[in-house]
Design a protein around this motif. Structure first.
Motif, PDB file in Angstrom:
ATOM      1  N   THR A  77       0.835  -1.198   0.000  1.00  0.00           N
ATOM      2  CA  THR A  77       0.000   0.000   0.000  1.00  0.00           C
ATOM      3  C   THR A  77       0.872   1.250   0.000  1.00  0.00           C
ATOM      4  O   THR A  77       0.480   2.274  -0.541  1.00  0.00           O
ATOM      5  CB  THR A  77      -0.920   0.058   1.237  1.00  0.00           C
ATOM      6  OG1 THR A  77      -0.127  -0.171   2.393  1.00  0.00           O
ATOM      7  CG2 THR A  77      -2.014  -0.958   1.163  1.00  0.00           C
ATOM      8  N   TYR A  80       1.503   2.171  -3.712  1.00  0.00           N
ATOM      9  CA  TYR A  80       0.398   2.750  -4.490  1.00  0.00           C
ATOM     10  C   TYR A  80      -0.117   4.049  -3.867  1.00  0.00           C
ATOM     11  O   TYR A  80      -0.182   5.093  -4.491  1.00  0.00           O
ATOM     12  CB  TYR A  80      -0.761   1.759  -4.605  1.00  0.00           C
ATOM     13  CG  TYR A  80      -0.481   0.666  -5.589  1.00  0.00           C
ATOM     14  CD1 TYR A  80      -0.664   0.893  -6.949  1.00  0.00           C
ATOM     15  CD2 TYR A  80      -0.019  -0.571  -5.175  1.00  0.00           C
ATOM     16  CE1 TYR A  80      -0.402  -0.103  -7.873  1.00  0.00           C
ATOM     17  CE2 TYR A  80       0.245  -1.581  -6.087  1.00  0.00           C
ATOM     18  CZ  TYR A  80       0.050  -1.339  -7.436  1.00  0.00           C
ATOM     19  OH  TYR A  80       0.309  -2.316  -8.339  1.00  0.00           O
ATOM     20  N   TYR A  81      -0.510   3.958  -2.593  1.00  0.00           N
ATOM     21  CA  TYR A  81      -1.118   5.125  -1.979  1.00  0.00           C
ATOM     22  C   TYR A  81      -0.092   6.208  -1.696  1.00  0.00           C
ATOM     23  O   TYR A  81      -0.357   7.390  -1.829  1.00  0.00           O
ATOM     24  CB  TYR A  81      -1.829   4.738  -0.685  1.00  0.00           C
ATOM     25  CG  TYR A  81      -3.144   4.051  -0.921  1.00  0.00           C
ATOM     26  CD1 TYR A  81      -4.238   4.779  -1.356  1.00  0.00           C
ATOM     27  CD2 TYR A  81      -3.285   2.700  -0.713  1.00  0.00           C
ATOM     28  CE1 TYR A  81      -5.449   4.168  -1.569  1.00  0.00           C
ATOM     29  CE2 TYR A  81      -4.502   2.070  -0.921  1.00  0.00           C
ATOM     30  CZ  TYR A  81      -5.584   2.802  -1.351  1.00  0.00           C
ATOM     31  OH  TYR A  81      -6.778   2.194  -1.560  1.00  0.00           O
ATOM     32  N   VAL A 134      -9.082   9.007   0.691  1.00  0.00           N
ATOM     33  CA  VAL A 134      -8.470   7.686   0.617  1.00  0.00           C
ATOM     34  C   VAL A 134      -9.520   6.632   0.305  1.00  0.00           C
ATOM     35  O   VAL A 134      -9.323   5.767  -0.556  1.00  0.00           O
ATOM     36  CB  VAL A 134      -7.757   7.346   1.933  1.00  0.00           C
ATOM     37  CG1 VAL A 134      -7.048   6.020   1.806  1.00  0.00           C
ATOM     38  CG2 VAL A 134      -6.793   8.435   2.314  1.00  0.00           C
ATOM     39  N   ILE A 137     -10.617   6.982  -3.318  1.00  0.00           N
ATOM     40  CA  ILE A 137      -9.649   6.460  -4.282  1.00  0.00           C
ATOM     41  C   ILE A 137      -9.668   4.943  -4.316  1.00  0.00           C
ATOM     42  O   ILE A 137      -9.531   4.327  -5.372  1.00  0.00           O
ATOM     43  CB  ILE A 137      -8.237   6.957  -3.916  1.00  0.00           C
ATOM     44  CG1 ILE A 137      -8.132   8.449  -4.199  1.00  0.00           C
ATOM     45  CG2 ILE A 137      -7.181   6.223  -4.703  1.00  0.00           C
ATOM     46  CD1 ILE A 137      -6.804   9.015  -3.791  1.00  0.00           C
ATOM     47  N   SER A 138      -9.886   4.337  -3.146  1.00  0.00           N
ATOM     48  CA  SER A 138      -9.828   2.880  -3.085  1.00  0.00           C
ATOM     49  C   SER A 138     -10.903   2.227  -3.950  1.00  0.00           C
ATOM     50  O   SER A 138     -10.823   1.040  -4.243  1.00  0.00           O
ATOM     51  CB  SER A 138      -9.968   2.408  -1.643  1.00  0.00           C
ATOM     52  OG  SER A 138     -11.317   2.525  -1.251  1.00  0.00           O
ATOM     53  N   GLY A 140     -11.317   2.775  -6.959  1.00  0.00           N
ATOM     54  CA  GLY A 140     -10.825   2.644  -8.321  1.00  0.00           C
ATOM     55  C   GLY A 140     -11.329   3.753  -9.205  1.00  0.00           C
ATOM     56  O   GLY A 140     -12.323   4.417  -8.904  1.00  0.00           O
ATOM     57  N   TYR A 283     -10.354  -6.215  -2.259  1.00  0.00           N
ATOM     58  CA  TYR A 283      -9.529  -5.131  -2.789  1.00  0.00           C
ATOM     59  C   TYR A 283      -9.097  -4.136  -1.732  1.00  0.00           C
ATOM     60  O   TYR A 283      -9.909  -3.683  -0.920  1.00  0.00           O
ATOM     61  CB  TYR A 283     -10.278  -4.372  -3.890  1.00  0.00           C
ATOM     62  CG  TYR A 283     -10.503  -5.236  -5.089  1.00  0.00           C
ATOM     63  CD1 TYR A 283      -9.435  -5.551  -5.923  1.00  0.00           C
ATOM     64  CD2 TYR A 283     -11.756  -5.769  -5.364  1.00  0.00           C
ATOM     65  CE1 TYR A 283      -9.620  -6.381  -7.014  1.00  0.00           C
ATOM     66  CE2 TYR A 283     -11.950  -6.598  -6.453  1.00  0.00           C
ATOM     67  CZ  TYR A 283     -10.881  -6.905  -7.272  1.00  0.00           C
ATOM     68  OH  TYR A 283     -11.052  -7.718  -8.333  1.00  0.00           O
ATOM     69  N   LEU A 285      -7.147  -1.664  -3.184  1.00  0.00           N
ATOM     70  CA  LEU A 285      -7.243  -0.608  -4.163  1.00  0.00           C
ATOM     71  C   LEU A 285      -7.790  -1.247  -5.425  1.00  0.00           C
ATOM     72  O   LEU A 285      -7.110  -2.015  -6.091  1.00  0.00           O
ATOM     73  CB  LEU A 285      -5.853   0.007  -4.429  1.00  0.00           C
ATOM     74  CG  LEU A 285      -5.801   1.017  -5.563  1.00  0.00           C
ATOM     75  CD1 LEU A 285      -6.729   2.177  -5.262  1.00  0.00           C
ATOM     76  CD2 LEU A 285      -4.393   1.532  -5.755  1.00  0.00           C
ATOM     77  N   TYR A 286      -9.051  -0.936  -5.709  1.00  0.00           N
ATOM     78  CA  TYR A 286      -9.706  -1.555  -6.853  1.00  0.00           C
ATOM     79  C   TYR A 286      -9.144  -0.991  -8.145  1.00  0.00           C
ATOM     80  O   TYR A 286      -9.006   0.214  -8.234  1.00  0.00           O
ATOM     81  CB  TYR A 286     -11.208  -1.298  -6.752  1.00  0.00           C
ATOM     82  CG  TYR A 286     -12.018  -1.958  -7.818  1.00  0.00           C
ATOM     83  CD1 TYR A 286     -12.451  -3.264  -7.673  1.00  0.00           C
ATOM     84  CD2 TYR A 286     -12.323  -1.253  -8.978  1.00  0.00           C
ATOM     85  CE1 TYR A 286     -13.188  -3.875  -8.665  1.00  0.00           C
ATOM     86  CE2 TYR A 286     -13.053  -1.867  -9.978  1.00  0.00           C
ATOM     87  CZ  TYR A 286     -13.485  -3.176  -9.811  1.00  0.00           C
ATOM     88  OH  TYR A 286     -14.203  -3.778 -10.798  1.00  0.00           O
ATOM     89  N   HIS A 288      -6.294  -2.727  -8.569  1.00  0.00           N
ATOM     90  CA  HIS A 288      -4.857  -3.021  -8.660  1.00  0.00           C
ATOM     91  C   HIS A 288      -4.332  -3.895  -7.555  1.00  0.00           C
ATOM     92  O   HIS A 288      -3.391  -4.657  -7.741  1.00  0.00           O
ATOM     93  CB  HIS A 288      -4.065  -1.711  -8.656  1.00  0.00           C
ATOM     94  CG  HIS A 288      -4.457  -0.781  -9.748  1.00  0.00           C
ATOM     95  ND1 HIS A 288      -4.166  -1.038 -11.062  1.00  0.00           N
ATOM     96  CD2 HIS A 288      -5.152   0.376  -9.720  1.00  0.00           C
ATOM     97  CE1 HIS A 288      -4.644  -0.054 -11.801  1.00  0.00           C
ATOM     98  NE2 HIS A 288      -5.256   0.817 -11.003  1.00  0.00           N
TER      99      HIS A 288
END
Ligand code: HDD
Ligand code: HEM
Ligand code: HEM
Lengths: 337, 450
Positions: A77, A80-81, A134, A137-138, A140, A283, A285-286, A288
Motif C-alpha cells: 500500500t 500505491y497510496y 483515501v 480512491i480505493s 478505483g 480489494y 485498491l480496486y 490493482h
C-alpha cells in the motif's frame, strides 16, 4: 480465517475506533467554536472542555495505529497510496497539525482565544472530509497506473458525484455522532441547558445523516457496480444499521436511556462500516491491489500479531482506568473535581 | 522553484525539515517527564512544596510541547510513506515491528499523561500521583528506543536475505537488534535527558539573571544541574562508544566525519580546519593518537581512511563540522554542569555568579543545537544510502511532481507552529509568575526571597 483477513479486520477495527472518538472530538471542537461566536451558552463550552482535555491525545493514536499497521501488514500500500496521495495526504497532515496544536494552545495556554478556537474547530471538520479521499480512491477509477508510475487524477476526483457524497456523509456524521455523545454526557453532568441544546443538535443532524447514507448507495452503484452488488449480498448489515439509527433517534426523541442511545449510534456506524469494508474485500485498491498480493511475509505477520496482543493487554486496563477516572466518574463529569 | 526539479532532492529536504522540527519537541518529550518525576519525588521526599510546584509548572509547559511533538510526529510518520514509498515498501517487510511497538508505547504514555495532568489533588497519597508518572517516563523512553532501532536498521540492516531483489528469510527481532542499536539508542535517549535538563536549567538561570533570586529558582537550578552532569558523562561515554561502532561497521562514515583520508596507524584527530582545493586540510588542530583512541581505544590502532572507498559511496565532507560542533557542545555541557557542582560544594558564593548563570543559560539552546547537529551528521553521513549497502536514497524516493510545493507548505506550517508555541509558552509563564503562584497556593515564606 487467514492472516490477511485477520490483519485487515484488526486495522479496520482501529479505523472504526478512530471514526468514533475522532468524530466526538472534532464535532465537539466545532460546537465549541459555534457556541462561542453565537454566544449561545457558556456552560456548554465548559462541559466540552472537561470531556476533551484528558482524552484528545489518545484520539490521535488511533490514527497513527492505523497507518503504521497498514504499512506493517500490507507494505505494498505504501507504493500505491504513498505515491498518489502526496498532495491530499500533506493537506491532511497540515490540518491535523493545526487542529492538535491549536487545541492544546487554546486549552492549556493562558487564555481562551477566539482565533485558536476557530482554527481547531474548523480544521476538525475539514480533516474527515480530507481523509475520505483515501476511501474514495480505493474504489478505483481515480488513479492512473502505467509504466511503474502512479498518478492521481485530480480532475476525475473533483468532478465525481461519488467523492462529494462521501465528503458530505463524513461531515454530517461527525456532527451527528458528536451531538449524540454530548447529549448523553451533558445529561450525566446534570447540565440541563446543554442537554437541551445537544438533543436539538442530534435530532437536527439525524436527517442529513441518513439522507447522505442513501445518497452514497446510489453513487456507488454508478461508480463501481461490482462493489455495489457485493453490498447487496450483505444488505442485512446495512438494514441493521438503519434499525440502530432509528432506535437511537427514537430514544433521544423520547428522552429515555441516553447512554443506550449513544451505544446504538455506535452500533449503527459499526455495522455500516464493517458492511462497507467486507463488501470492499478483497480489494485494497480496486482493481490493482488486493489483500492477498500486498501481504507482508508470514514471519513479520506473526510478530506483528504477537506485539498487537501484548500491546492490548497493556492498553486495555489503562484505558479502563482513564475512562473510570474521567468518563464514568460522576464527580468529575459534574465538574466537582 | 530555485533549482531544477528532482523529487528525491526535495524529498530529502522535506524529510530533513520535518525531522529537524519534530526532533526538538520529541527530545523534550522524552526527557522532561523524567525531570518532572525527579522534581515531584524530591518534593515528596523532602516534603518541600517548591519542588512540587516545579513539577506542576514543568508539566504545564510540557503539555504544549507534547502537543506539537505529537502532531509533527504524526506528520513525519505519514510523510515517510508519502515521500519514500519504495523504501517503506521494503522496510514494511523487515522493520515494521518496532514502528508498530512505538505506537503502543506512545499510547501508553498518552493515557497516563492525561491522567497525571488532571489528578494533582485527587489522591490522598501523594506518592500515588507520582506513580502515574512512571508509565509516562517509560512510554516516552521506550518509544524513543523503538523509533531509534528503525534508524539503526537503516545504518546496519540485517535480519533478511535479498535474493534477486526479493526479500526472504526475515527475522524481525534480528533486524531490530542490529549492530547499530545499542550505541544508537543509548546515545539518543541519554542526550534527550541531557538536553531536557539543560533546557529546564536555562529557565532558572534566566530568571536569576533577571534579578529574581527566589529560592524556588535555586532549587530548580540545583536539581537540573545535578541531573545534567550525570547525563553529560553518560553522553560523552556513549558518544565514544558510538565512534567505536562506526569504526567497525561504517568506517567511511567515521572517516568522512574526521577528514581521515589515508588508512594509517596512530591516527591523529583533526579538529576544525578547512579544506583547500587539492584536498589538504588547513588551519586544523591535530590531536595525536586521538582518532585511534576514539575508533579502537588503542593509540596505535589502524584506522581505515576514505581512500579505500569509491567516491560515489562516501558522504559529503561537510559532516566534519557537524560532528565537531556536537562533540564540542558535549564537552561544554559536561564542563558547565561540573563547575556548578564544584562551586556548590566548595565555593558557594560563586555558585550563582553571573558568568556561570550565563553559561548555563547558553546550554539550553546549545544542547538543542547539538541534537540537530548530531542528526544531520548521522543522516548525511549515511549518504548515499537510505538503507546502508542495499538501497540508495534516490531509489527510495517518490516520483511525484509536487514535492517542491509541499516543501513550501510545510515551511509555512512549521513557522506558524513554532511561533505560536513560543508565544503560548511565554504568556503562560509570564501571566502567572512563580511568586504569584506560590502566594496563591499558600506556600510562600518571606525568608525565601533573598
Ligand atoms: C545533546 C546532544 C549530543 C551531544 C552533546 C553529543 N551527541 Fe553525539 N549524537 C547525538 C546527540 C549528541 C544524537 C542527536 O543523539 C545523535 C544523532 C544520531 C544518533 O544516533 O544520535 C548523535 C550521534 C553521534 C554519533 C554517530 C552515530 C551514528 O551515526 O551511528 C557519534 C559517533 C557521536 N554522536 C559521538 C559523540 C561524542 C564522541 C560526543 C562527545 C561529547 C557526542 N556525540 C555528544
Ligand atoms: C527512525 C528514525 C529515522 C528514519 C526512519 C529516518 C529516515 C530518513 C529518510 C528516509 C531520509 C531521506 C534520505 C536521506 O536523505 O538520508 C532522512 C533524511 C534526513 N533525516 Fe532521518 N530518519 C530517522 C531519524 C532522524 C531523526 C530523528 C532526525 C532528526 C532530526 C533525522 C534527520 C534527518 C535529516 C536532517 C535528513 C536529511 C539528510 C540529507 O539532507 O540528506 N533523521 N531520514
Ligand atoms: C529518535 C528520534 C525521535 C524521538 C526521540 C521521538 C519521540 C517522540 C515523542 C516524544 C513524541 C511525542 C508523543 C508523546 O509524547 O506522546 C513523538 C511523536 C511521534 N513521533 Fe517521534 N520521535 C523521533 C523520531 C520520529 C521518527 C523518525 C518518526 C517517524 C517514523 C516518529 C514518529 C512519531 C509519531 C507517529 C508520533 C505521534 C505519536 C502519537 O500520535 O501519539 N518520530 N515522537
Amino acid at each position: 480465517m487467514n492472516y490477511e483477513i485477520l490483519g485487515i479486520a484488526v486495522l479496520w477495527f482501529f479505523l472504526y475506533g478512530y471514526l468514533i472518538v475522532a468524530s466526538v472530538d472534532f464535532g465537539a471542537g466545532f460546537f465549541h467554536y459555534y457556541n462561542k461566536v453565537s454566544h449561545k451558552n457558556y456552560q456548554v463550552n465548559k462541559l466540552i472542555q472537561r470531556y476533551l482535555s484528558p482524552v484528545w491525545e489518545v484520539t490521535n493514536v488511533f490514527l497513527v495505529f492505523f497507518f503504521v499497521g497498514i504499512i506493517g501488514f500490507f507494505p505494498d500500500t505504501a507504493y500505491y497510496y504513498g505515491t498518489a496521495l502526496l498532495v491530499p495526504g500533506s493537506i491532511s497532515i497540515v490540518l491535523i497539525a493545526i487542529r492538535g496544536s491549536y487545541y492544546a494552545f487554546n486549552t492549556y495556554g493562558s487564555k481562551d482565544s477566539r482565533i485558536y478556537s476557530f482554527l481547531y474547530g474548523m480544521s476538525g471538520l475539514l480533516i474527515p472530509a480530507s481523509f475520505t479521499i483515501v476511501l474514495t480512491i480505493s474504489e478505483g477509477g481515480y488513479l492512473d497506473v502505467s509504466d511503474g508510475l502512479v498518478t492521481l487524477l485530480l480532475g476525475e476526483l473533483f468532478t465525481s458525484m461519488y467523492s462529494w457524497s462521501v465528503v458530505v456523509l463524513a461531515v454530517v456524521s461527525v456532527l451527528f455522532i458528536s451531538a449524540s455523545f454530548l447529549t448523553y454526557y451533558a445529561f450525566k453532568a446534570g447540565d440541563v441547558a446543554s442537554y437541551w441544546l445537544f438533543r436539538r443538535y442530534t435530532l437536527f443532524w439525524s436527517g442529513p445523516t441518513i439522507l447522505a447514507s442513501v445518497l452514497i448507495f446510489f453513487a456507488i452503484r454508478r461508480h463501481n457496480p461490482q462493489h455495489f452488488s457485493s453490498m447487496l449480498d450483505i444488505s442485512w448489515m446495512f438494514l441493521l444499521s438503519l434499525l440502530f439509527f432509528l432506535g437511537a433517534v427514537f430514544l433521544i426523541y423520547r428522552k429515555r436511556q441516553l447512554g443506550l442511545a449513544f451505544v446504538l449510534v455506535m452500533l449503527q456506524f459499526f455495522s455500516a462500516w464493517f458492511g462497507y469494508g467486507a463488501s470492499h474485500l478483497p480489494y485494497l485498491l480496486y482493481p490493482h491491489l488486493t489483500i492477498y498480493d500486498g501481504f507482508v511475509n508470514e514471519t513479520m505477520a506473526l510478530a506483528l500479531i504477537a506485539a498487537f496482543i501484548a500491546g492490548l493487554l497493556l492498553l486495555i486496563p489503562s484505558l479502563i482506568l482513564l475512562m473510570r477516572l474521567f468518563l464514568f466518574d460522576a464527580d468529575y463529569v459534574r465538574g466537582n473535581r | 522553484m530555485f533549482m531544477e526539479y528532482d523529487a528525491a532532492t526535495f524529498s530529502r529536504m522535506l524529510t530533513g525539515l520535518t525531522l529537524g522540527f519534530h526532533i526538538i519537541f520529541a527530545t523534550i518529550g522524552v526527557g522532561v517527564p523524567l525531570m518532572i518525576a525527579f522534581a515531584e519525588w524530591m518534593g515528596i521526599r523532602k516534603n518541600d512544596e517548591h519542588y512540587r510546584l516545579l513539577a506542576r509548572r514543568w508539566a504545564r509547559g510540557f503539555v504544549v510541547t507534547v502537543a506539537v511533538g505529537v502532531v509533527t510526529g504524526t506528520a513525519i510518520g505519514l510523510q515517510l510513506n508519502l515521500l519514500w514509498p519504495n523504501f517503506m515498501q521494503l522496510a514494511g517487510q523487515t522493520i515494521s515491528l518496532p514502528l508498530f511497538m512505538e505506537v503502543f508505547a506512545f499510547f501508553f504514555e498518552a493515557i497516563f499523561l492525561g491522567i497525571y495532568l488532571y489528578t494533582w489533588d485527587r489522591f490522598k497519597s501523594r506518592m500515588r500521583h507520582l506513580l502515574l508518572m512512571i508509565p509516562v517516563v517509560l512510554g516516552a523512553s521506550f518509544s524513543a528506543f523503538f523509533i531509534t532501532t528503525v534508524n539503526a536498521f537503516m545504518n546496519a540492516p540485517q535480519g533478511f536475505e535479498l535474493v534477486d531483489g526479493v526479500i526472504t528469510d526475515i527475522h524481525p527481532i534480528a533486524a531490530m537488534f542490529n549492530p547499530a542499536t545499542p550505541t544508537k539508542t543509548a546515545h539518543v535517549i541519554v542526550t534527550c535527558y541531557l538536553t531536557s535538563a539543560f533546557v529546564l536549567g536555562m529557565i532558572g538561570a534566566v530568571k536569576m539573571l533577571k534579578g529574581d533570586h527566589h529560592v524556588y529558582h535555586k532549587k530548580a537550578l540545583r536539581l537540573t544541574m545535578m541531573a545534567a552532569f550525570i547525563f553529560s558523562i553518560g553522553t560523552v561515554v556513549i558518544g565514544d562508544l558510538s565512534g567505536k561502532y562506526l569504526a567497525e561497521y561504517q568506517p567511511e562514515k567515521l572517516a568522512a566525519a574526521e577528514w581521515h583520508f589515508e588508512t594509517e596507524e596512530e591516527a591523529p584527530l583533526v579538529v576544525g580546519g578547512m579544506l583547500n582545493e587539492d584536498g589538504k586540510v588547513n588551519y586544523a588542530l591535530e590531536i595525536p593518537y586521538a582518532l585511534s583512541i576514539l575508533a579502537h581505544g588503542d593509540p596505535s590502532a589502524e584506522v581505515i581512511g576514505l581512500e579505500e572507498f569509491p567516491e560515489e559511496d562516501t558522504a559529503p565532507l561537510i559532516v566534519h563540522y557537524f560532528f565537531d560542533s556536537m562533540v564540542f557542545i558535549g564537552m561544554y555541557l559536561a564542563l558547565v554542569s561540573l563547575l556548578y557542582l564544584l562551586f556548590s560544594w566548595k565555593k558557594k558564593d560563586w555558585m550563582h555568579h553571573k558568568v556561570l548563570l550565563w553559561a548555563i543559560a547558553a546550554g539550553g539552546p546549545l544542547s538543542i543545537l547539538a541534537i540537530e547537529f548530531g542528526w544531520v551528521f548521522a543522516e548525511i553521513g549515511r549518504q548515499p544510502w537510505i538503507l546502508y549497502g542495499i538501497m540508495r536514497t534516490p531509489e527510495g524516493a517518490t516520483t511525484s511532481e509536487h514535492v517542491d510545493a509541499m516543501l513550501l507548505l510545510f515551511i509555512g506550517l512549521y513557522a506558524l507552529l513554532g511561533t505560536s508555541s513560543a508565544i503560548v509558552l511565554r504568556k503562560m509563564f509570564n501571566n502567572n509568575p512563580v511568586a504569584h503562584e506560590l502566594e496563591h497556593r499558600g506556600i510562600e515564606d518571606r525568608r525565601d526571597r533573598s
